[in-house]
Design a protein around this motif. Structure first.
Motif, PDB file in Angstrom:
ATOM      1  N   LEU A  17       0.844  -1.193   0.000  1.00 51.53           N
ATOM      2  CA  LEU A  17       0.000   0.000   0.000  1.00 51.53           C
ATOM      3  C   LEU A  17       0.880   1.245   0.000  1.00 51.53           C
ATOM      4  O   LEU A  17       1.773   1.376   0.832  1.00 51.53           O
ATOM      5  CB  LEU A  17      -0.904   0.014   1.236  1.00 51.53           C
ATOM      6  N   THR A  18       0.591   2.146  -0.926  1.00 53.05           N
ATOM      7  CA  THR A  18       1.322   3.403  -1.043  1.00 53.05           C
ATOM      8  C   THR A  18       0.341   4.538  -0.798  1.00 53.05           C
ATOM      9  O   THR A  18      -0.537   4.778  -1.617  1.00 53.05           O
ATOM     10  CB  THR A  18       1.947   3.535  -2.441  1.00 53.05           C
ATOM     11  N   SER A  19       0.456   5.183   0.350  1.00 51.80           N
ATOM     12  CA  SER A  19      -0.443   6.279   0.716  1.00 51.80           C
ATOM     13  C   SER A  19      -1.903   5.913   0.438  1.00 51.80           C
ATOM     14  O   SER A  19      -2.588   6.577  -0.332  1.00 51.80           O
ATOM     15  CB  SER A  19      -0.062   7.555  -0.040  1.00 51.80           C
ATOM     16  N   PRO A  20      -2.391   4.840   1.051  1.00 54.23           N
ATOM     17  CA  PRO A  20      -3.731   4.355   0.712  1.00 54.23           C
ATOM     18  C   PRO A  20      -4.848   5.292   1.160  1.00 54.23           C
ATOM     19  O   PRO A  20      -4.792   5.878   2.233  1.00 54.23           O
ATOM     20  CB  PRO A  20      -3.825   3.028   1.455  1.00 54.23           C
ATOM     21  N   TRP A  70       1.995  -4.512   3.565  1.00 52.39           N
ATOM     22  CA  TRP A  70       2.945  -3.471   3.932  1.00 52.39           C
ATOM     23  C   TRP A  70       2.345  -2.134   3.549  1.00 52.39           C
ATOM     24  O   TRP A  70       1.663  -2.014   2.525  1.00 52.39           O
ATOM     25  CB  TRP A  70       4.263  -3.623   3.188  1.00 52.39           C
ATOM     26  N   MET A  71       2.609  -1.118   4.340  1.00 54.41           N
ATOM     27  CA  MET A  71       2.074   0.200   4.044  1.00 54.41           C
ATOM     28  C   MET A  71       3.139   1.267   4.273  1.00 54.41           C
ATOM     29  O   MET A  71       3.790   1.297   5.309  1.00 54.41           O
ATOM     30  CB  MET A  71       0.867   0.508   4.934  1.00 54.41           C
ATOM     31  N   GLY A  72       3.261   2.151   3.289  1.00 55.47           N
ATOM     32  CA  GLY A  72       4.103   3.320   3.418  1.00 55.47           C
ATOM     33  C   GLY A  72       3.292   4.557   3.094  1.00 55.47           C
ATOM     34  O   GLY A  72       2.379   4.520   2.271  1.00 55.47           O
ATOM     35  N   TYR A  73       3.631   5.658   3.775  1.00 55.19           N
ATOM     36  CA  TYR A  73       2.920   6.912   3.511  1.00 55.19           C
ATOM     37  C   TYR A  73       3.799   8.086   3.923  1.00 55.19           C
ATOM     38  O   TYR A  73       4.748   7.930   4.680  1.00 55.19           O
ATOM     39  CB  TYR A  73       1.561   6.965   4.215  1.00 55.19           C
ATOM     40  N   GLY A  74       3.477   9.252   3.373  1.00 56.43           N
ATOM     41  CA  GLY A  74       4.225  10.457   3.671  1.00 56.43           C
ATOM     42  C   GLY A  74       3.798  11.088   4.982  1.00 56.43           C
ATOM     43  O   GLY A  74       2.617  11.082   5.324  1.00 56.43           O
ATOM     44  N   ASP A  75       4.747  11.645   5.692  1.00 58.18           N
ATOM     45  CA  ASP A  75       4.445  12.226   6.999  1.00 58.18           C
ATOM     46  C   ASP A  75       3.656  13.534   6.915  1.00 58.18           C
ATOM     47  O   ASP A  75       3.111  13.987   7.912  1.00 58.18           O
ATOM     48  CB  ASP A  75       5.722  12.436   7.818  1.00 58.18           C
ATOM     49  N   SER A  81      -4.350  11.866   5.936  1.00 60.46           N
ATOM     50  CA  SER A  81      -3.688  12.009   7.226  1.00 60.46           C
ATOM     51  C   SER A  81      -4.189  11.065   8.312  1.00 60.46           C
ATOM     52  O   SER A  81      -3.424  10.623   9.144  1.00 60.46           O
ATOM     53  CB  SER A  81      -3.797  13.450   7.698  1.00 60.46           C
ATOM     54  N   ALA A  82      -5.455  10.720   8.344  1.00 61.71           N
ATOM     55  CA  ALA A  82      -5.984   9.919   9.451  1.00 61.71           C
ATOM     56  C   ALA A  82      -6.014   8.417   9.164  1.00 61.71           C
ATOM     57  O   ALA A  82      -5.869   7.613  10.073  1.00 61.71           O
ATOM     58  CB  ALA A  82      -7.387  10.395   9.816  1.00 61.71           C
ATOM     59  N   GLY A  83      -6.213   8.021   7.922  1.00 56.28           N
ATOM     60  CA  GLY A  83      -6.377   6.603   7.605  1.00 56.28           C
ATOM     61  C   GLY A  83      -5.167   5.736   7.877  1.00 56.28           C
ATOM     62  O   GLY A  83      -5.261   4.728   8.582  1.00 56.28           O
ATOM     63  N   PRO A 100       9.442  11.101   4.717  1.00 56.44           N
ATOM     64  CA  PRO A 100       9.168  12.529   4.598  1.00 56.44           C
ATOM     65  C   PRO A 100       8.474  12.796   3.259  1.00 56.44           C
ATOM     66  O   PRO A 100       8.893  12.274   2.231  1.00 56.44           O
ATOM     67  CB  PRO A 100      10.554  13.179   4.619  1.00 56.44           C
ATOM     68  N   GLY A 101       7.398  13.552   3.285  1.00 61.68           N
ATOM     69  CA  GLY A 101       6.770  13.909   2.024  1.00 61.68           C
ATOM     70  C   GLY A 101       5.275  14.109   2.118  1.00 61.68           C
ATOM     71  O   GLY A 101       4.655  13.883   3.154  1.00 61.68           O
ATOM     72  N   GLN A 102       4.734  14.533   0.990  1.00 59.33           N
ATOM     73  CA  GLN A 102       3.306  14.815   0.872  1.00 59.33           C
ATOM     74  C   GLN A 102       2.659  13.793  -0.052  1.00 59.33           C
ATOM     75  O   GLN A 102       3.227  12.735  -0.311  1.00 59.33           O
ATOM     76  CB  GLN A 102       3.115  16.235   0.360  1.00 59.33           C
ATOM     77  N   HIS A 103       1.488  14.103  -0.545  1.00 61.64           N
ATOM     78  CA  HIS A 103       0.768  13.226  -1.474  1.00 61.64           C
ATOM     79  C   HIS A 103       1.185  13.614  -2.888  1.00 61.64           C
ATOM     80  O   HIS A 103       0.463  14.302  -3.604  1.00 61.64           O
ATOM     81  CB  HIS A 103      -0.745  13.396  -1.274  1.00 61.64           C
TER      82      HIS A 103
END
Length: 125
Positions: A17-20, A70-75, A81-83, A100-103
């Protein structure tokens, strides 16, 4: 991806999962106000209510067995932001990472490269 895993678990070897996108703010507030995923109770049985169907499955799914997720997302991802933090609370700790990063594409690329490193370490082909 998670809805597919829910419906066809035998077709999936693992999920990256990438910024799901896991729903809209009202369902996250509902889950947080209940005390988290484990304490939350599904508030709708409407099959068209994909958010609550998704979170109900997440609540009861044993992520320690079955296909790994696996899940990765930007801070600083303002769109989701909540999911991810809610999902992170039920995933194995070593399967979640934040960069570090945005969408945006740069953040997604960083996440994808990290996920490929994870797969290489896990000897997935």
């Amino acid at each position: 991806c998670i809805l597919y895993l829910r419906k066809y678990p035998n077709d999936v070897d693992g999920v990256l999962l990438t910024s799901p996108f896991l729903g809209w703010p009202p369902v996250f507030r509902e889950i947080n106000n209940a005390g988290g995923v484990a304490a939350w109770r599904q508030t709708s049985d409407d099959p068209r209510d994909w958010e609550r169907t998704l979170w109900n499955w997440i609540k009861y799914h044993d992520f320690a067995s079955g296909p790994p997720v696996w899940m990765g997302y930007g801070d600083h991802d303002e769109l989701i932001s909540a999911g991810p933090p809610l999902l992170a609370s039920v995933l194995p700790r070593q399967h979640v990472f934040m960069v570090p990063g945005q969408h945006d594409v740069a953040t997604f690329k960083t996440i994808a490269l990290h996920q490929l490193d994870i797969l290489a370490l896990q000897n997935y082909r």
